[in-house]
Design an enzyme around this catalytic site. Structure first.
Site, PDB file in Angstrom:
ATOM      1  CG  HIS A 151      -1.594   1.258   1.390  1.00 40.01           C
ATOM      2  ND1 HIS A 151      -1.225   2.468   1.841  1.00 40.01           N
ATOM      3  CD2 HIS A 151      -2.923   1.572   0.789  1.00 40.01           C
ATOM      4  CE1 HIS A 151      -1.956   3.500   1.857  1.00 40.01           C
ATOM      5  NE2 HIS A 151      -3.293   3.036   1.243  1.00 40.01           N
ATOM      6  CB  CYS A 152       3.786   2.151   1.922  1.00 37.31           C
ATOM      7  SG  CYS A 152       2.820   2.054   3.824  1.00 37.31           S
TER       8      CYS A 152
END
Length: 445
Positions: free
Chosen positions: A275-276
């Site tokens: 996600h990051c």
């Protein structure tokens, strides 16, 4: 300046008598909820997915960072429970928001989960609550978006309720750190909220790092991930350049990292996942447009990293043509590793999904084997891949493929067997060289 609401809440937190609600029981929220419960608070976890609540009620953790035993201990001690009923938020003294913050297809921030959650909190908001956002976002979200929604109730931040931001720092698969041992950056909307943030997180984690504002704390998280995205893009670009020169980027990095100062190793790959790193930098890119300021490094890094899956498939097609005299359009390819990172089941933004798509766009057939992922779940970006299952790992199966492409270097894979069975191997992680395997049919990409 003081507030009776603040004073009572501070006393409740100090005595571990405050009831804590955690919204979003995923890779961030569930580990946090268990860490808070382990520190002595009573915790209720909230999620919109009934399947998660069923699993938790049965004592089954779906997040690697939380074992079934750890979950069971907190549930047995009545320090942790979970529910889909958000009406219970009114009973919580501290509410922590851990919901997704994805991008739209145009790479704009999608704050719909944050906004919906804030409206849900507003329905039961009462004086004396601390509301915390942990979801990664652009500077100004906590004070601008969340506060605005909550203040529609007529209650005021800093006087009636208190608002803070603390960026999550989870690292799936990294057993060296857990939620409670990672320093926690904290900030609040005003001095009273900041004091509550320090007291609450100080009771849960080993150390807190206070910063001056929620916007600063939001910027800290973006900076951490932009740093990684830009440096990974750099080595990905160097990989392509050095390969054209006949130089092995992995050998270069191994030698360079022996320098005890001024260098930090980053490693190339088939693309970015999780996600990051693929998402967070673009939150700042979007926000910077408001100030008419370009973010050239961030955007260039995004272009380079996004191009890696196509580069890998190009190398695959070239190798099939040169080594086997076969076009990719007539070939079947086995991808090793669907997860974005080794030794975890997390497929969020995984480049393997893009690799499958690109191979099949060119007429090839793509399958995958992943010891941690049995089946491709529903994804927003690749709905057509839903339901595909990991193939067996045995000699008969492997030999049916024209090439094996290693996208994720899980430890549970028998790489020595792959060397024996696969007619052609494309290695994007340098896993064979690291394990001492060399052969003419192993190519790096």
């Amino acid at each position: 300046m003081t507030s009776p609401h603040h004073d009572r809440l501070l006393e409740s937190i100090t005595a571990h008598a405050a009831h804590v609600g955690v919204i979003g029981l995923g890779y961030v929220g569930l580990p946090l909820a268990i860490a808070v419960a382990r520190s002595g608070f009573s915790v209720t976890g909230f999620d919109i997915d009934p399947a998660k609540i069923v699993a938790l009620d049965e004592g089954r953790s779906y997040v690697e960072a939380v074992t079934d035993d750890a979950l069971g201990r907190e549930a047995a001690a009545r320090r942790f429970r979970s529910t889909t009923e958000f009406a219970g938020l009114g009973l919580c003294d501290v509410i922590v928001i851990c919901v997704p913050t994805p991008l739209t297809k145009h790479r704009d921030p999608d704050l719909s989960f944050v906004e919906k959650t804030s409206h849900a909190i507003a329905k039961t908001l009462r004086p004396g609550q601390l509301i915390v956002l942990e979801s990664t976002t652009y500077p100004g979200t906590t004070d601008g978006v969340v506060r605005a929604i909550l203040e529609e109730t007529g209650l005021k931040s800093g006087a009636d309720f208190f608002l803070g931001f603390s960026p999550e720092r989870e690292d799936p698969g990294n057993r060296a750190f857990e939620t409670a041992s990672i320093p926690k950056v904290v900030a609040g909307d005003g001095a009273l909220a900041a004091a509550l943030m320090e007291r609450f997180y100080g009771a849960v984690v080993a150390s807190v790092v206070p910063v001056s504002s929620n916007a600063t704390a939001e910027a800290v998280k973006l900076t951490e991930n932009i740093f990684r995205a830009v440096n990974i893009a750099l080595v990905n670009e160097l990989k392509v350049v050095y390969d054209a020169m006949g130089i092995d980027i992995w050998e270069v990095i191994e030698a360079a990292k022996t320098k005890p100062f001024g260098y930090m190793p980053f490693y190339p790959g088939p693309g970015l996942g999780g996600h990051c790193i693929p998402i967070d930098p673009f939150y700042l890119t979007w926000k910077s447009r408001e100030y008419e300021l370009p973010t050239r490094f961030i955007e260039l890094a995004g272009e380079i990293n996004s191009a890696m899956p196509r580069h890998v498939v190009g190398r695959l097609a070239e190798a099939l043509d040169r080594r086997q005299g076969k076009a990719l359009s007539r070939s079947s390819v086995l991808i090793i590793g669907l997860a974005y990172k080794k030794n975890v089941p997390d497929i969020r933004e995984s480049p393997s999904l893009r690799l499958i798509e690109l191979i099949e766009e060119r007429g090839g057939k793509a399958s995958f084997h992943d010891p941690h992922v049995d089946e491709i779940p529903s994804t927003r970006e690749y709905p057509s891949l839903k339901g595909r299952r990991s193939v067996a790992f045995d000699e008969d199966t492997i030999r049916r493929f024209d090439a094996v492409l290693v996208a994720t270097d899980h430890d549970a894979v028998d790489y020595a067997a792959l060397v024996r069975w696969a007619p052609l191997i494309i290695d994007t992680r340098n896993v064979f060289a690291r394990r001492g395997h060399s052969a003419d049919h192993i190519l790096k990409a």
